[in-house]
Motif scaffolding. Structure first.
Motif, short mmCIF file in Angstrom:
data_model
loop_
_atom_site.label_atom_id
_atom_site.label_comp_id
_atom_site.label_asym_id
_atom_site.label_seq_id
_atom_site.Cartn_x
_atom_site.Cartn_y
_atom_site.Cartn_z
N ASN A 256 0.79 -1.19 -0.02
CA ASN A 256 0.09 -0.11 0.01
C ASN A 256 0.84 1.23 0.01
O ASN A 256 0.29 2.18 -0.42
CB ASN A 256 -0.90 -0.19 1.22
N VAL A 257 1.93 1.26 0.79
CA VAL A 257 2.97 2.25 0.35
C VAL A 257 3.56 2.44 -1.07
O VAL A 257 3.64 3.64 -1.47
CB VAL A 257 4.15 2.04 1.50
N ALA A 258 3.51 1.48 -1.82
CA ALA A 258 3.87 1.67 -2.86
C ALA A 258 2.87 2.17 -3.94
O ALA A 258 2.96 3.04 -4.78
CB ALA A 258 4.38 0.15 -3.63
N ILE A 259 1.76 1.86 -3.33
CA ILE A 259 0.33 2.42 -4.11
C ILE A 259 0.39 4.01 -3.67
O ILE A 259 -0.04 4.80 -4.54
CB ILE A 259 -0.83 1.56 -3.64
N GLN A 260 0.69 4.12 -2.54
CA GLN A 260 0.77 5.65 -2.09
C GLN A 260 1.53 6.43 -3.06
O GLN A 260 1.56 7.58 -3.44
CB GLN A 260 0.91 5.74 -0.70
N TYR A 261 2.62 5.77 -3.26
CA TYR A 261 3.87 6.48 -3.93
C TYR A 261 3.36 6.76 -5.34
O TYR A 261 3.63 7.82 -6.00
CB TYR A 261 4.95 5.28 -4.14
N ALA A 262 2.63 5.85 -5.84
CA ALA A 262 1.74 6.21 -7.10
C ALA A 262 0.77 7.31 -7.13
O ALA A 262 0.47 8.14 -7.86
CB ALA A 262 1.10 4.84 -7.85
N ILE A 263 0.13 7.38 -5.96
CA ILE A 263 -0.89 8.16 -5.90
C ILE A 263 -0.25 9.72 -5.70
O ILE A 263 -0.78 10.42 -6.22
CB ILE A 263 -1.84 7.99 -4.65
N ILE A 392 -0.11 -12.76 1.05
CA ILE A 392 1.04 -11.89 0.46
C ILE A 392 1.25 -12.32 -1.01
O ILE A 392 1.01 -11.24 -1.67
CB ILE A 392 2.27 -12.46 1.06
N VAL A 393 0.75 -13.54 -1.59
CA VAL A 393 0.64 -13.72 -3.11
C VAL A 393 -0.36 -13.05 -3.69
O VAL A 393 -0.18 -12.29 -4.71
CB VAL A 393 0.71 -15.34 -3.27
N GLY A 394 -1.55 -13.16 -3.17
CA GLY A 394 -2.76 -12.71 -3.66
C GLY A 394 -2.84 -11.02 -3.49
O GLY A 394 -3.56 -10.71 -4.53
N ARG A 399 -0.50 -6.94 -6.33
CA ARG A 399 -0.32 -5.39 -6.41
C ARG A 399 0.73 -4.96 -7.08
O ARG A 399 0.95 -4.00 -7.72
CB ARG A 399 -0.77 -4.74 -5.16
N LEU A 400 2.04 -5.27 -6.69
CA LEU A 400 3.29 -4.65 -6.85
C LEU A 400 3.48 -5.08 -8.68
O LEU A 400 4.00 -4.40 -9.16
CB LEU A 400 4.33 -5.53 -6.10
N VAL A 401 3.08 -6.45 -8.78
CA VAL A 401 3.04 -6.60 -10.41
C VAL A 401 2.40 -5.78 -11.23
O VAL A 401 2.64 -5.36 -12.26
CB VAL A 401 2.75 -8.13 -10.82
N TRP A 402 1.07 -5.55 -10.73
CA TRP A 402 0.03 -4.51 -11.17
C TRP A 402 0.79 -3.23 -11.65
O TRP A 402 0.75 -2.70 -12.58
CB TRP A 402 -1.24 -4.46 -10.30
N PRO A 421 -10.02 -3.84 -6.05
CA PRO A 421 -10.86 -5.04 -6.52
C PRO A 421 -10.24 -6.30 -7.24
O PRO A 421 -10.57 -7.44 -7.14
CB PRO A 421 -11.86 -4.43 -7.07
N ALA A 422 -9.35 -6.02 -8.04
CA ALA A 422 -8.91 -7.07 -8.91
C ALA A 422 -8.24 -8.02 -7.96
O ALA A 422 -8.07 -9.32 -8.11
CB ALA A 422 -7.78 -6.47 -9.79
N SER A 423 -7.07 -7.71 -6.95
CA SER A 423 -6.28 -8.27 -5.98
C SER A 423 -7.39 -9.02 -5.15
O SER A 423 -6.94 -10.07 -4.83
CB SER A 423 -5.42 -7.54 -5.35
N TRP A 424 -8.44 -8.40 -4.78
CA TRP A 424 -9.41 -9.13 -3.79
C TRP A 424 -9.74 -10.35 -4.50
O TRP A 424 -10.07 -11.55 -3.88
CB TRP A 424 -10.48 -8.29 -3.45
#
Length: 444
Positions: A256-263, A392-394, A399-402, A421-424
């Motif tokens: 999620n920190v990586a996602i925050q980086y993108a945000i 961790i995988v799911g 999310r990191l691959v995405w 939603p895709a990762s869920w």
């Protein structure tokens, strides 16, 4: 005064709701600590200050999830002792849990303070936001030992079915937090530092209240502050369950920190809008978390008592109840989205980012119920590592691959939000398969 619940005999559904509803309200009150922080700075400071609170969410959760994961170990260990009838060992588990909470809280405080600014710089927090974010984070981290004590204390109470007294503690603390937020910002003009100080004070109150409840307990859950020490055997069992759970939460937060980086790459308005919706995402999450807490505790007791048929029935009841409640909460959030967004900001650009995230993430939030409940059930059955690896995988790896592929090809805010939603959905498939496999192993 004891509030213990008999989870091994009698009706199930009514007890699940008696357990889960106070936990849900407790989680909501915990989130209101941060929500009131964001609302006050959003209304009485500026968008940069609001972004400063919001950008800290994933960073704070890295630490919080480790501590919550460890406290889950305490919950499972005590619940398992109850199921097996080995209540004579619970006193050692209680005092070991509180000793672990002290150590973990102090470590989180020290490492958090040392790395606060570096983490915010690493995720490219904008220049006009980073000073606000650093101020808030460093003050917030002072409350880590108290946050840890509350989570461990609440976990011990919940292991016996007592979910109301943690709620009482947070109700008092949450009320104090809201009043102090307004006082420190509007009267004292302390800005973002004021809301952080108010949160620390509130955490002190909530932890002190829960510890008071434990010291007044009669029987095996009684806490004697002078007897706090570590029992090696109980510690190993707590860590066996708690460390994988904490590791999972930590890796989640790193993703999620990586996602925050993108945000952050979309600018301060996107950060502010995203932080607004995140508050409502977490409120919906706590509805799920109330049922996952029930799944862990009820399953731990019944599985330890070798009541496997009852444990399966518990899973079915919890899954159906969680799906129904999350559908109501998520649809209610979407239906009243304009009013809910306006609580935090009147900035049209920030509001539009909040609106987009809300429709993409909260509208399909029901998808996340399946893997959360199954993960909790497997932990209650004693399978600590399997759900951790799959989650961790799911969630994290997916999310990191995405971020490294799809987000690079289609770099829009909408695509970024779709990562959730895709990762869920992917994780649902993994956990359903795992539960079916484990069930077959048990039958054999």
């Amino acid at each position: 005064m004891s509030k213990k619940m008999d989870m091994l005999h009698g009706s199930i559904l009514d007890k699940i709701f008696m357990f889960a509803i106070p936990v849900a309200f407790t989680g909501v009150l915990q989130q209101l600590f941060n929500s009131s922080d964001a609302a006050v700075v959003g209304r009485f400071c500026n968008s940069a200050a609001l972004a400063g609170v919001g950008t800290n969410g994933p960073v704070i959760n890295i630490v919080i999830n480790i501590l919550v994961g460890l406290s889950l170990g305490a919950n499972v260990v005590v619940a398992s002792h109850i199921g097996r009838g080995t209540v004579d060992k619970i006193q050692s588990a209680v005092h070991t849990s509180m000793a672990l909470s002290i150590i973990a809280g102090l470590i989180a405080l020290l490492f958090g303070e040392a790395g606060a600014r570096y983490v915010l710089e690493w995720i490219q927090t904008p220049a006009d936001v980073i000073d606000y974010a650093t101020t808030y984070l460093r003050i917030y981290l002072l409350g880590m030992p108290f946050i840890t004590a509350f989570n461990f204390g609440a976990a011990l109470l919940r292991s016996t079915g007592d979910t109301k007294r943690p709620l009482y503690a947070l109700f008092v603390a949450g009320t104090v937090n809201l009043v102090l937020n307004l006082f420190f910002v509007c009267v004292c003009d302390w800005g973002i530092a004021g809301v952080a100080i108010a949160t620390v004070i509130s955490n002190v109150i909530s932890s002190a209240t829960v510890i008071y409840f434990l010291t007044k307990e009669e029987g095996y859950l009684h806490l004697d502050l002078k007897a706090i020490r570590i029992d090696t055997k109980e510690l190993k069992e707590i860590l066996r369950i708690g460390v994988p759970s904490g590791l999972q939460g930590t890796v989640f937060s790193v993703a999620n920190v990586a996602i925050q980086y993108a945000i952050n790459g979309f600018g301060p308005k996107a950060i502010a809008g995203s932080s607004i919706t995140l508050n409502y995402e977490l409120l919906n999450y706590y509805v799920i978390a109330s049922f996952t807490q029930a799944a862990v505790t009820f399953t731990s007791q019944n599985y330890a008592a070798r009541q496997f048929a009852r444990a399966r029935k518990i899973l079915y009841y919890i899954m159906a109840s969680a799906i129904g409640m999350v559908f109501i909460s998520s649809m209610g959030t979407v239906l009243f989205r304009e009013t809910l967004i306006n609580i935090f900001t009147d900035d049209p650009a920030a509001a539009e980012f909040a609106r987009i995230r809300m429709m993409i993430i909260i509208a399909p939030y029901i998808i996340s119920v399946v893997y959360e409940v199954l993960c909790a059930t497997l932990r209650g059955m004693g399978y600590a590592n399997l759900p951790t690896i799959l989650m961790i995988v799911g969630i994290c790896v997916f999310r990191l691959v995405w971020l490294a592929t799809i987000q690079q090809w289609y770099n829009t805010y909408e695509v970024l939000c779709s990562i959730y939603p895709a990762s869920w959905l992917f994780t649902d498939i993994l956990l359903v398969s795992a539960y079916i496999w484990v069930s077959k192993q048990i039958k054999e």
